[in-house]
Design an enzyme around this catalytic site. Structure first.
Site, PDB file in Angstrom:
ATOM      1  N   ARG A   8      -2.408  13.343   8.523  1.00 23.00           N
ATOM      2  CA  ARG A   8      -1.094  12.682   8.612  1.00 23.00           C
ATOM      3  C   ARG A   8      -0.385  12.977   9.933  1.00 23.00           C
ATOM      4  O   ARG A   8       0.374  12.148  10.431  1.00 23.00           O
ATOM      5  CB  ARG A   8      -0.213  13.102   7.437  1.00 23.00           C
ATOM      6  CG  ARG A   8      -0.729  12.477   6.164  1.00 23.00           C
ATOM      7  CD  ARG A   8       0.178  12.751   5.000  1.00 23.00           C
ATOM      8  NE  ARG A   8      -0.185  11.857   3.915  1.00 23.00           N
ATOM      9  CZ  ARG A   8       0.198  12.010   2.675  1.00 23.00           C
ATOM     10  NH1 ARG A   8       0.980  13.022   2.349  1.00 23.00           N
ATOM     11  NH2 ARG A   8      -0.173  11.160   1.746  1.00 23.00           N
ATOM     12  N   LYS A  23      -4.335   3.727 -16.220  1.00 25.05           N
ATOM     13  CA  LYS A  23      -3.408   3.142 -17.179  1.00 25.05           C
ATOM     14  C   LYS A  23      -2.915   1.740 -16.848  1.00 25.05           C
ATOM     15  O   LYS A  23      -2.543   1.452 -15.719  1.00 25.05           O
ATOM     16  CB  LYS A  23      -2.188   4.036 -17.260  1.00 25.05           C
ATOM     17  CG  LYS A  23      -2.450   5.357 -17.937  1.00 25.05           C
ATOM     18  CD  LYS A  23      -1.108   5.906 -18.292  1.00 25.05           C
ATOM     19  CE  LYS A  23      -1.076   7.349 -18.625  1.00 25.05           C
ATOM     20  NZ  LYS A  23       0.221   7.897 -18.188  1.00 25.05           N
ATOM     21  N   GLY A  53      -4.312   6.704  -2.385  1.00 31.66           N
ATOM     22  CA  GLY A  53      -4.787   7.459  -3.547  1.00 31.66           C
ATOM     23  C   GLY A  53      -6.284   7.474  -3.699  1.00 31.66           C
ATOM     24  O   GLY A  53      -7.021   7.589  -2.723  1.00 31.66           O
ATOM     25  N   GLY A 110       2.065   5.352  -3.801  1.00 39.42           N
ATOM     26  CA  GLY A 110       3.173   4.769  -4.570  1.00 39.42           C
ATOM     27  C   GLY A 110       3.796   3.583  -3.849  1.00 39.42           C
ATOM     28  O   GLY A 110       4.081   2.550  -4.454  1.00 39.42           O
TER      29      GLY A 110
HETATM   30  P1  AMP Z   1      -4.789   5.963 -11.217  1.00 37.69           P
HETATM   31  O1  AMP Z   1      -4.095   7.243 -10.823  1.00 37.69           O
HETATM   32  O2  AMP Z   1      -4.040   5.132 -12.190  1.00 37.69           O
HETATM   33  O3  AMP Z   1      -5.301   5.203 -10.025  1.00 37.69           O
HETATM   34  O4  AMP Z   1      -6.043   6.417 -12.035  1.00 37.69           O
HETATM   35  C1  AMP Z   1      -7.037   7.208 -11.496  1.00 37.69           C
HETATM   36  C2  AMP Z   1      -7.714   7.921 -12.617  1.00 37.69           C
HETATM   37  O5  AMP Z   1      -8.225   6.982 -13.527  1.00 37.69           O
HETATM   38  C3  AMP Z   1      -8.878   8.744 -12.149  1.00 37.69           C
HETATM   39  O6  AMP Z   1      -8.573  10.092 -12.304  1.00 37.69           O
HETATM   40  C4  AMP Z   1     -10.010   8.291 -13.064  1.00 37.69           C
HETATM   41  O7  AMP Z   1     -10.750   9.365 -13.568  1.00 37.69           O
HETATM   42  C5  AMP Z   1      -9.279   7.597 -14.194  1.00 37.69           C
HETATM   43  N1  AMP Z   1     -10.145   6.630 -14.875  1.00 37.69           N
HETATM   44  C6  AMP Z   1     -10.773   5.585 -14.338  1.00 37.69           C
HETATM   45  N2  AMP Z   1     -11.530   4.972 -15.264  1.00 37.69           N
HETATM   46  C7  AMP Z   1     -11.360   5.633 -16.412  1.00 37.69           C
HETATM   47  C8  AMP Z   1     -11.894   5.479 -17.727  1.00 37.69           C
HETATM   48  N3  AMP Z   1     -12.753   4.505 -18.005  1.00 37.69           N
HETATM   49  N4  AMP Z   1     -11.512   6.355 -18.674  1.00 37.69           N
HETATM   50  C9  AMP Z   1     -10.643   7.348 -18.368  1.00 37.69           C
HETATM   51  N5  AMP Z   1     -10.106   7.546 -17.152  1.00 37.69           N
HETATM   52  C10 AMP Z   1     -10.463   6.699 -16.177  1.00 37.69           C
END
Ligand code: AMP
Length: 397
Positions: free
Chosen positions: A40, A201, A354, A377
């Site tokens: 950064r 999610k 991310g 974010g």
């Molecule tokens: P996000 O922070 O919303 O981008 O989510 C990232 C996280 O989603 C990572 O830590 C992944 O391990 C999790 N992830 C992705 N696919 C799955 C899945 N099929 N089941 C559970 N966690 C998941």
């Protein structure tokens, strides 16, 4: 939202004091406080050099970590000043406070071509509260404001938005690039425009899916959130991630896609694991035949092919979120394949911050992407079509 903002290169900075908001929120060793990646700081160099070379006196500022208004020795920006000085090959004057006597005196004495760094902005609670007196005191040290911290433009803090009430506000080179690449993708994309969304999610991406269904030609949904959609289509998903309260939303989005003629692609096969563990038993199954007691942890090979084909033929691709639990080697296949497909496609490729950015970098594909956003974010809120306070406050072109 107007993304067409005045750039630092439009400003007359010679002999002027410039308050430069940087993103020096570097990762640190928790025990020693040592900087573990200077990426950064390196990223901020072009704007800083431009300002110094053009005769500005630069008052740089940033937050580091979450001190929540308290003075925490481990979160001092002193090590950043040292590293910045090494990278620039010139002295970086470090202020022992933010808007206190030391900062004021050093700012007053600062000459064109010199740079100083203020102490961690978040040592003062008024930074995050966007306190008007704090913002004014910051602004009073300078004549021009430049925002180069894209990672915090979605926050209305004193140093990211408040100061713009008192100073002419310009975009630094990092922010300018984020706005031009992502703004163009949303407003006037080279088509077909394909959005690839993953991650855990649905609830984190509600606004993003909704907004992108208005803009994209194809929306691809993988990762944990895909299973709520699969369930909404009437299939069993075993022990996969399910957000039951988002089933109606998923149905609405499926309907919206159909009405708008947007292709909404979901996994057609999936790698299921016996439990949520790196070394669990696993197999690939058809999405319509997911076994009870197993959980979907990655997209399957046919899905990889389906998604890759859409990416291959795209004009613009925006990617945000992993396709599976990529932290476990056996379930990183889909995420790696998306990174590869994106790297090999001739499309304008934009990777949100991310996890997807980390995957692309780890696999060595970073150079092949048009743009990797520096803000997780902020880039999500950008894709949601939300107004970003740290962008809205900059002068329009
Ligand atoms: P996000 O922070 O919303 O981008 O989510 C990232 C996280 O989603 C990572 O830590 C992944 O391990 C999790 N992830 C992705 N696919 C799955 C899945 N099929 N089941 C559970 N966690 C998941």
């Amino acid at each position: 939202m107007n993304y067409n903002k005045m750039s630092v290169t439009d400003a007359d900075v010679k002999g002027k004091k410039v308050l430069l908001r940087c993103d020096f929120n570097v990762p640190q060793n928790k025990e020693t406080g040592e900087i573990t990646s200077d990426k950064r700081i390196v990223a901020a160099i072009p704007t800083i050099k431009y300002l110094l070379d053009n005769g500005a006196a630069v008052i740089a500022c940033s937050h580091l970590g979450k001190p929540k208004g308290e003075w925490k020795e481990k979160l001092t920006l002193a090590p950043v000043a040292k590293r910045l000085s090494e990278l620039l090959g010139q002295d970086v004057i470090f202020a022992k406070d933010i808007i206190g006597e030391d900062a004021q005196a050093k700012a007053a004495a600062l000459k064109g071509g010199e740079i100083m760094l203020l102490e961690n902005l978040r040592f003062d609670i008024r930074e995050e509260k966007n306190g008007a007196d704090f913002a004014k005191a910051l602004a009073d040290m300078a004549e021009i404001y430049v925002s180069d911290a894209f990672g915090t433009v979605h926050r209305a803090h004193a140093s990211t938005a408040g100061v713009a009430a008192y100073l002419p506000a310009y975009a630094g080179m990092l922010v300018e690039k984020e706005l031009s690449v992502m703004g163009k993708a949303l407003e006037n994309p080279v088509r077909p425009f394909v959005a690839v969304l993953g991650g855990a999610k649905v609830s984190d991406k509600i606004g993003v899916i909704n907004n992108l269904l208005d803009k994209a030609d194809t929306v691809i949904i993988g990762g944990g959130m895909a299973y709520t959609f699969v369930k909404a289509m009437g299939y069993e998903i075993g022990n996969s991630l399910l957000e039951a309260d988002k089933l109606d939303y998923a149905r609405d989005m499926l309907k919206k896609a159909e009405e708008k003629g947007v292709k909404l692609l979901l996994p057609i096969d999936t790698a299921v694991g016996s439990e949520f563990k790196a070394d669990c038993e696993y197999k690939v199954v058809d999405i319509k035949e997911m076994p009870q007691d197993w959980m979907g942890l990655d997209i399957g090979p046919e899905t990889v092919e389906l998604f890759s084909e859409a990416i291959k033929n795209a004009g613009t691709v925006v990617w945000n979120g992993p396709m599976g639990v990529f932290e476990f080697e056996n379930f990183a296949v889909g995420t790696k394949a998306m990174a590869k497909a994106l790297a090999e496609s001739g499309a304008i490729s934009i990777v949100g911050g991310g996890d997807s950015a980390a995957a692309v970098e780890k696999l060595g594909f970073a150079d092949k992407m048009t743009h990797i956003s520096t803000g997780g974010g902020a880039s999500l809120e950008f894709l949601e079509g939300l107004e970003l306070p740290g962008v809205a406050c900059l002068l329009n072109k």
